[in-house]
Design an enzyme around this catalytic site. Structure first.
Site, PDB file in Angstrom:
ATOM      1  N   LYS A 182       0.876  -1.180   0.000  1.00 25.47           N
ATOM      2  CA  LYS A 182       0.000   0.000   0.000  1.00 25.47           C
ATOM      3  C   LYS A 182       0.904   1.218   0.000  1.00 25.47           C
ATOM      4  O   LYS A 182       1.449   1.605   1.033  1.00 25.47           O
ATOM      5  CB  LYS A 182      -0.890  -0.017   1.248  1.00 25.47           C
ATOM      6  CG  LYS A 182      -2.209   0.702   1.114  1.00 25.47           C
ATOM      7  CD  LYS A 182      -2.106   2.194   0.880  1.00 25.47           C
ATOM      8  CE  LYS A 182      -1.750   2.982   2.108  1.00 25.47           C
ATOM      9  NZ  LYS A 182      -1.515   4.430   1.806  1.00 25.47           N
ATOM     10  N   GLU A 257       9.616   1.419  11.107  1.00 26.91           N
ATOM     11  CA  GLU A 257      10.709   2.378  10.924  1.00 26.91           C
ATOM     12  C   GLU A 257      10.075   3.756  10.972  1.00 26.91           C
ATOM     13  O   GLU A 257       9.344   4.145  10.066  1.00 26.91           O
ATOM     14  CB  GLU A 257      11.414   2.091   9.592  1.00 26.91           C
ATOM     15  CG  GLU A 257      12.783   2.703   9.533  1.00 26.91           C
ATOM     16  CD  GLU A 257      12.745   4.104   8.992  1.00 26.91           C
ATOM     17  OE1 GLU A 257      12.551   5.042   9.800  1.00 26.91           O
ATOM     18  OE2 GLU A 257      12.890   4.253   7.775  1.00 26.91           O
ATOM     19  N   CYS A 291      13.953   9.853   6.884  1.00 23.76           N
ATOM     20  CA  CYS A 291      13.845   9.291   8.228  1.00 23.76           C
ATOM     21  C   CYS A 291      15.163   9.445   8.975  1.00 23.76           C
ATOM     22  O   CYS A 291      15.188   9.748  10.157  1.00 23.76           O
ATOM     23  CB  CYS A 291      13.417   7.835   8.160  1.00 23.76           C
ATOM     24  SG  CYS A 291      14.192   6.910   6.844  1.00 23.76           S
ATOM     25  N   GLU A 388      10.614  15.542  15.430  1.00 22.90           N
ATOM     26  CA  GLU A 388      10.926  15.338  14.016  1.00 22.90           C
ATOM     27  C   GLU A 388      10.160  16.386  13.200  1.00 22.90           C
ATOM     28  O   GLU A 388       8.927  16.406  13.219  1.00 22.90           O
ATOM     29  CB  GLU A 388      10.535  13.929  13.567  1.00 22.90           C
ATOM     30  CG  GLU A 388      10.943  13.677  12.128  1.00 22.90           C
ATOM     31  CD  GLU A 388      10.699  12.234  11.683  1.00 22.90           C
ATOM     32  OE1 GLU A 388      11.667  11.575  11.277  1.00 22.90           O
ATOM     33  OE2 GLU A 388       9.542  11.780  11.740  1.00 22.90           O
TER      34      GLU A 388
HETATM   35  P1  NAI Z   1       1.908   8.700   7.817  1.00 18.20           P
HETATM   36  O1  NAI Z   1       2.531   7.862   8.868  1.00 18.20           O
HETATM   37  O2  NAI Z   1       0.496   9.151   8.032  1.00 18.20           O
HETATM   38  O3  NAI Z   1       1.947   7.936   6.395  1.00 18.20           O
HETATM   39  C1  NAI Z   1       2.802   6.856   6.072  1.00 18.20           C
HETATM   40  C2  NAI Z   1       1.984   5.744   5.429  1.00 18.20           C
HETATM   41  O4  NAI Z   1       1.028   5.271   6.375  1.00 18.20           O
HETATM   42  C3  NAI Z   1       1.181   6.159   4.190  1.00 18.20           C
HETATM   43  O5  NAI Z   1       1.157   5.110   3.258  1.00 18.20           O
HETATM   44  C4  NAI Z   1      -0.209   6.369   4.755  1.00 18.20           C
HETATM   45  O6  NAI Z   1      -1.227   6.200   3.787  1.00 18.20           O
HETATM   46  C5  NAI Z   1      -0.261   5.272   5.792  1.00 18.20           C
HETATM   47  N1  NAI Z   1      -1.253   5.474   6.841  1.00 18.20           N
HETATM   48  C6  NAI Z   1      -1.678   6.643   7.381  1.00 18.20           C
HETATM   49  N2  NAI Z   1      -2.634   6.408   8.295  1.00 18.20           N
HETATM   50  C7  NAI Z   1      -2.821   5.079   8.352  1.00 18.20           C
HETATM   51  C8  NAI Z   1      -3.664   4.227   9.102  1.00 18.20           C
HETATM   52  N3  NAI Z   1      -4.542   4.709   9.991  1.00 18.20           N
HETATM   53  N4  NAI Z   1      -3.587   2.894   8.915  1.00 18.20           N
HETATM   54  C9  NAI Z   1      -2.703   2.377   8.039  1.00 18.20           C
HETATM   55  N5  NAI Z   1      -1.886   3.122   7.273  1.00 18.20           N
HETATM   56  C10 NAI Z   1      -1.939   4.470   7.435  1.00 18.20           C
HETATM   57  O7  NAI Z   1       2.850   9.952   7.592  1.00 18.20           O
HETATM   58  P2  NAI Z   1       2.479  11.379   6.965  1.00 18.20           P
HETATM   59  O8  NAI Z   1       1.163  11.830   7.518  1.00 18.20           O
HETATM   60  O9  NAI Z   1       2.607  11.303   5.512  1.00 18.20           O
HETATM   61  O10 NAI Z   1       3.645  12.304   7.540  1.00 18.20           O
HETATM   62  C11 NAI Z   1       3.560  12.866   8.854  1.00 18.20           C
HETATM   63  C12 NAI Z   1       4.897  12.836   9.550  1.00 18.20           C
HETATM   64  O11 NAI Z   1       5.303  11.475   9.728  1.00 18.20           O
HETATM   65  C13 NAI Z   1       6.057  13.473   8.803  1.00 18.20           C
HETATM   66  O12 NAI Z   1       6.111  14.856   8.999  1.00 18.20           O
HETATM   67  C14 NAI Z   1       7.235  12.772   9.423  1.00 18.20           C
HETATM   68  O13 NAI Z   1       7.574  13.362  10.638  1.00 18.20           O
HETATM   69  C15 NAI Z   1       6.714  11.371   9.664  1.00 18.20           C
HETATM   70  N6  NAI Z   1       7.107  10.467   8.569  1.00 18.20           N
HETATM   71  C16 NAI Z   1       8.221   9.701   8.725  1.00 18.20           C
HETATM   72  C17 NAI Z   1       8.671   8.907   7.695  1.00 18.20           C
HETATM   73  C18 NAI Z   1       9.897   8.085   7.822  1.00 18.20           C
HETATM   74  O14 NAI Z   1      10.584   7.860   6.842  1.00 18.20           O
HETATM   75  N7  NAI Z   1      10.179   7.514   8.965  1.00 18.20           N
HETATM   76  C19 NAI Z   1       8.002   8.874   6.404  1.00 18.20           C
HETATM   77  C20 NAI Z   1       6.805   9.680   6.335  1.00 18.20           C
HETATM   78  C21 NAI Z   1       6.402  10.452   7.396  1.00 18.20           C
END
Ligand code: NAI
Ligand code: MG
Length: 486
Positions: A182, A257, A291, A388
């Site tokens: 996904k 991660e 990250c 972050e």
């Molecule tokens: P997010 O954690 O919401 O999104 C990452 C993935 O999780 C996407 O595919 C999203 O569709 C999915 N997702 C979101 N809600 C979900 C749920 N309830 N159940 C299952 N899957 C779900 O991250 P977002 O909102 O894009 O970014 C917010 C913050 O998260 C960023 O500012 C950053 O601080 C952090 N982040 C960290 C990352 C890393 O590489 N460790 C990558 C992306 C975001």
């Protein structure tokens, strides 16, 4: 502006399930935007729980048919062909990622090359992961088998889609799992092209299924699905914690991660000229949306002013602009991400803004641009030094001695990556041992992203390891066989 839809060898509004492109059960769609100018790129499917169900069923069926019968050698061969196809399609992958994620061309190309490199690495590893024979009682022969978990669910973010596909789907397929991927709702195109390339490489149907969609719809359905035997997630801490509760309900392992607040420790004896590009690039690469971004630079007081000056000069030369013009920094992924970073900038009142980069004048006003900012920060507890941000912002914090540096470095809830800049070998070893992080770099940062090197966090940076051989252990389960033959 590139018309991406005409470049796609598949219908971007479809899901890839059971070896073919098919319409989503949902009539909703999601519009992808080009972060460089906020223009719509194309529509993708807003997959729902029915699509996820179909994908999990296809993956389950694959385990019991052709894919499940593939030998390790055959899995390696198909991954090698896929790696070759990625290499042959590097320019298309680069163009799509630049338009979809807003990655400057050089960074998008590096990601595509990394994806190919993951596939090459795992292709070679496929038939080199083996069990052991264990000495036991007389009359027994005991051995272990490494076997796939079964269906693996992969929920990935938008910041490095290709690299994360390589390290998670690549490793899972190597061990014979069948994957349901996904991708993030705001960055899907390279994930979809990857499915098309996997099909062309000869990956049997159902071994890889891709369902685009919203996190709280398709993502949540995948995380909760009782037919999934392993979940891997990269993204925010809150969603990671939620995924772990879902995994707990089904009693399946989960790899998380979740990013970090990774420090670089610069001691008085460091080679500052060597360190400088690492100090800056690790903070601004991918506009800080990494990250393992190094968002905290800890500097011993003897060289603090000098490091600030060197970094400030570098920042003043940093240009931000449209991704297809390949500046050091492109736009952020979305208006929401830009608003998030701006909300952190509003909290900067107790910090000293030392230098800023420049947004080029012809950057479209609608694009999601943020000029990089370098701050001097006396308080390691400040919000900008603790949370972050995921934008091109670094804080430079002074320290007195090694113990002080270690306390600051370990003084966040995260622990993904850290680096140490010093000529003192004993100090290098002590800090490598005592820093809370999944990776420690000595006189470098990131080691060029080596696909061979196990990667993952401690604390709220998550748990489990991806990359390297270690990922192959995580994406498999160990069976002990004890035969009593007398
Ligand atoms: P997010 O954690 O919401 O999104 C990452 C993935 O999780 C996407 O595919 C999203 O569709 C999915 N997702 C979101 N809600 C979900 C749920 N309830 N159940 C299952 N899957 C779900 O991250 P977002 O909102 O894009 O970014 C917010 C913050 O998260 C960023 O500012 C950053 O601080 C952090 N982040 C960290 C990352 C890393 O590489 N460790 C990558 C992306 C975001
Ligand atoms: Mg989110």
């Amino acid at each position: 502006m590139t018309n991406v839809e005409s470049l796609l060898p598949f219908n971007p509004g479809h899901c890839f399930i059971d070896g073919c492109w098919q319409p989503s059960d949902s009539t909703d769609s999601i519009v992808l935007h080009n972060p460089s100018n906020a223009q719509a790129l194309c529509k993708i499917a807003a997959g729902n729980s029915v699509d996820i169900d179909n994908a999990v069923n296809a993956a389950t069926a694959a385990l019991n048919s052709e894919w499940g019968r593939f030998s390790a050698l055959e899995r390696g061969r198909v991954l090698a062909r896929l790696g070759q196809l990625v290499t042959e399609n590097i320019e298309l992958l680069t163009t799509l990622e630049t338009a979809d994620v807003g990655k400057p061309l050089t960074q998008a190309r590096a990601d595509a090359l990394a994806l190919a490199r993951y596939l090459e690495f795992y292709a070679g590893a496929a038939d080199k992961i083996h069990g052991e024979t264990l000495p036991y009682l007389d009359g027994y022969t005991v051995y272990t088998l490494r076997q796939p978990h079964g269906v693996t669910g992969h929920i990935i973010p938008w910041n490095y889609p290709m690299q994360i596909i390589g390290r998670s789907v690549g490793a899972a397929l190597t061990m014979g799992n069948a994957c349901v991927l996904k991708p993030a709702e705001n960055a899907c195109l390279t994930a979809l092209l990857f499915a098309e390339l996997a099909d062309r490489a000869g990956l049997p149907k159902g071994a890889l299924n891709v369902v685009p969609g919203l996190g709280d719809v398709a993502g949540a359905a995948l995380a909760a699905h009782a037919g999934v035997q392993h979940l891997s997630f990269t993204g925010s801490v809150d969603v990671g914690a939620f995924i772990q509760t879902q995994a707990a309900s089904n009693v399946v392992p989960v790899t998380l991660e979740l990013g970090g607040k990774s420090p670089q420790l610069v001691f008085n004896d460091a080679d500052l000229q060597e360190a400088l590009p690492f100090l800056v690039n690790a903070g601004i690469q991918n506009a800080g949306q990494t990250c393992s971004a190094s968002s905290r630079i800890l500097v011993q007081r003897g060289v603090y002013e000098q490091v600030l000056e060197l970094m400030a000069d570098a920042y003043k030369n940093l240009k931000v602009g449209p991704a297809d013009q390949d500046f050091a920094i492109g736009p952020l992924i979305s208006a929401a991400q830009k608003a998030r970073v701006e909300s952190f900038i509003k909290m900067d009142t107790e910090l000293t803004l030392v230098a800023q980069g420049t947004i080029v004048t012809d950057a479209p006003a609608e694009g999601y641009y943020i000029a990089p900012r370098l701050y001097a920060c006396e308080d390691p507890q400040h919000a900008l030094a603790q949370q972050e941000i995921f934008g091109p912002i670094q804080v430079v914090i002074p320290f007195d001695d090694e113990a002080h540096a270690l306390a600051i470095a370990n003084g966040t809830e995260f622990g993904l990556v850290a680096s140490v800049w010093t000529q003192d070998g004993s100090r290098q070893m002590r800090l490598a041992k005592n820093l809370h992080a999944g990776q420690v770099f000595i006189n470098n940062y990131g080691a060029g992203g080596g696909v061979e090197l196990p990667f993952g966090g401690v604390g709220k940076s998550g748990h489990g390891r991806e990359k390297g051989f270690e990922a192959l252990y995580g994406f498999s389960t160990l069976k002990t066989v004890a035969a009593r033959h007398g």
